[in-house]
Write a protein that holds these residues in place. Structure first.
Motif, PDB file in Angstrom:
ATOM      1  N   ASN A   8      32.639 -15.745  50.841  1.00 43.71           N
ATOM      2  CA  ASN A   8      32.406 -16.582  49.903  1.00 43.71           C
ATOM      3  C   ASN A   8      34.631 -17.064  50.112  1.00 43.71           C
ATOM      4  N   ARG A 203      41.538 -24.559  47.263  1.00 45.02           N
ATOM      5  CA  ARG A 203      40.197 -25.020  47.948  1.00 45.02           C
ATOM      6  C   ARG A 203      39.257 -24.835  46.210  1.00 45.02           C
ATOM      7  N   CYS A 204      39.254 -26.389  46.638  1.00 41.84           N
ATOM      8  CA  CYS A 204      38.202 -26.890  45.594  1.00 41.84           C
ATOM      9  C   CYS A 204      36.848 -26.036  44.904  1.00 41.84           C
ATOM     10  N   PRO A 205      37.060 -25.166  44.020  1.00 42.79           N
ATOM     11  CA  PRO A 205      35.809 -24.449  43.238  1.00 42.79           C
ATOM     12  C   PRO A 205      34.794 -25.118  43.312  1.00 42.79           C
ATOM     13  N   HIS A 206      34.965 -26.002  43.920  1.00 41.26           N
ATOM     14  CA  HIS A 206      32.964 -27.204  43.684  1.00 41.26           C
ATOM     15  C   HIS A 206      32.452 -27.492  45.088  1.00 41.26           C
ATOM     16  N   LYS A 208      34.424 -26.540  48.310  1.00 41.75           N
ATOM     17  CA  LYS A 208      35.153 -25.621  48.505  1.00 41.75           C
ATOM     18  C   LYS A 208      35.711 -25.763  49.964  1.00 41.75           C
ATOM     19  N   THR A 231      39.279 -29.927  37.708  1.00 37.78           N
ATOM     20  CA  THR A 231      39.358 -28.399  37.779  1.00 37.78           C
ATOM     21  C   THR A 231      40.806 -28.654  36.999  1.00 37.78           C
ATOM     22  N   LEU A 236      42.547 -23.419  38.820  1.00 32.95           N
ATOM     23  CA  LEU A 236      42.812 -23.841  39.872  1.00 32.95           C
ATOM     24  C   LEU A 236      43.648 -22.320  40.778  1.00 32.95           C
ATOM     25  N   GLU A 239      41.670 -19.077  40.467  1.00 29.98           N
ATOM     26  CA  GLU A 239      40.379 -18.736  41.533  1.00 29.98           C
ATOM     27  C   GLU A 239      41.083 -18.127  43.254  1.00 29.98           C
ATOM     28  N   ASN A 240      42.550 -19.203  43.165  1.00 24.73           N
ATOM     29  CA  ASN A 240      42.820 -19.246  44.232  1.00 24.73           C
ATOM     30  C   ASN A 240      43.365 -18.221  45.223  1.00 24.73           C
ATOM     31  N   GLU A 243      40.802 -15.504  45.209  1.00 23.61           N
ATOM     32  CA  GLU A 243      40.301 -14.934  46.922  1.00 23.61           C
ATOM     33  C   GLU A 243      41.383 -15.321  48.053  1.00 23.61           C
TER      34      GLU A 243
END
Length: 288
Positions: A8, A203-206, A208, A231, A236, A239-240, A243
């Motif tokens: 993911n 990276r866009c959470p929507h 990707k 977002t 942002l 979440e990044n 990752e």
């Protein structure tokens, strides 16, 4: 952490080439696993594990292992795309690629699970199913072992496979099996892309997509120029950075966080201090 989390996080951050072809192949498989996992998760009391590695006589990997009132289910998931044909214990697609049929893999898994049952003194029969999840998959030949196969149009039948009245007993049996499973986090780093080949950036959470977020210094929200989703800035970054932790397979430094997100250093520092744990001798590493 497991392969699903890694796949993911790495999506759209690596180029598809000879080096990463196996990763992309596994990512496609992970898409199928996500579909099945979403179905199983709706059965809130069902005892199951996914991506299970066991090794008594032979090393095996099981996509989904489910324990119900009478049986241990081995669910083998394939996310094959397009047209396929089965001929002489081989499965072929319309691109000319040839693979052993998954039924051979299922038999090896069942053989190993018998050793698991004996070792743990588990009294449950083993039943296996081959599940095809890609809606474009079409098999143009007779399907062997048809009663063990679920096609993409039959995914709604998955919950009907299980009887789950002995909830605590089933959970106890699954816990027994978990005591001998391999630590997946020690295995999957061998399959990672080189970190220096992974593209940094928000990276866009929507959608990707990487590198399409417009986030000026005074903006409280970022806008994706690819999908137009907005977002909050803080989300942002959080979440990044999650990752980044997954893709590094370990803690990251503040300098790495700043490089990864490309934002103002003080904003990244505040996020790290507020939402991540400090590690290391000098507390200069951050982790989940």
């Amino acid at each position: 952490m497991g392969l699903l989390s890694y796949f993911n996080a790495v999506n759209n951050r690596i180029e598809q080439n000879e080096t990463t072809r196996e990763i992309y192949r596994q990512m496609k498989g992970a898409e199928g696993e996500k579909i099945v996992k979403a179905i199983l998760d709706k059965e809130h009391t069902l005892s199951y594990e996914y991506n299970v590695q066991l090794y008594i006589k032979n090393k095996i990997q099981i996509d989904f292992l489910v324990v119900d009132d009478d049986k241990i289910f081995n669910l083998e998931v394939k996310h094959y795309k397009g047209d396929y044909y089965i001929d002489d214990n081989q499965i072929k697609n319309n691109y000319g690629n040839i693979f052993p049929t998954p039924f051979q893999q299922i038999k090896r898994t069942e053989f190993e699970l018998e050793f698991v049952k004996a070792k743990l003194n588990i009294k449950r029969n083993i039943e296996s199913y081959l599940i095809f999840t890609n809606p474009t998959f079409t098999l143009h030949s007779e399907i062997p072992n048809r009663n063990q196969v679920l096609l993409p149009t039959e995914l709604h039948k998955i919950p009907q496979l299980f009887k789950n009245y002995k909830i605590e007993e089933n959970k106890s049996i699954l816990n027994k099996i978990n005591t001998i499973k391999q630590d997946f986090s020690q295995i999957y780093p061998n399959q990672l892309a080189p970190f220096n080949k992974i593209k940094p950036g928000l990276r866009c959470p929507h959608c990707k997509k990487v590198g399409h977020i417009r986030l000026d210094n005074r903006m409280r929200h970022g806008t994706c120029m690819y999908c137009s989703a907005t977002t909050p800035r803080q989300l942002l970054y959080i979440e990044n950075l999650k990752e980044l932790y997954v893709l590094k397979n370990g803690p990251f430094t503040l300098k790495e966080a700043e490089y990864w997100c490309g934002g103002k250093p003080h904003a990244i520092r505040n996020i790290c201090n507020s939402h991540f744990k400090k590690e290391g001798h000098h507390k200069n590493y951050f982790s989940l």
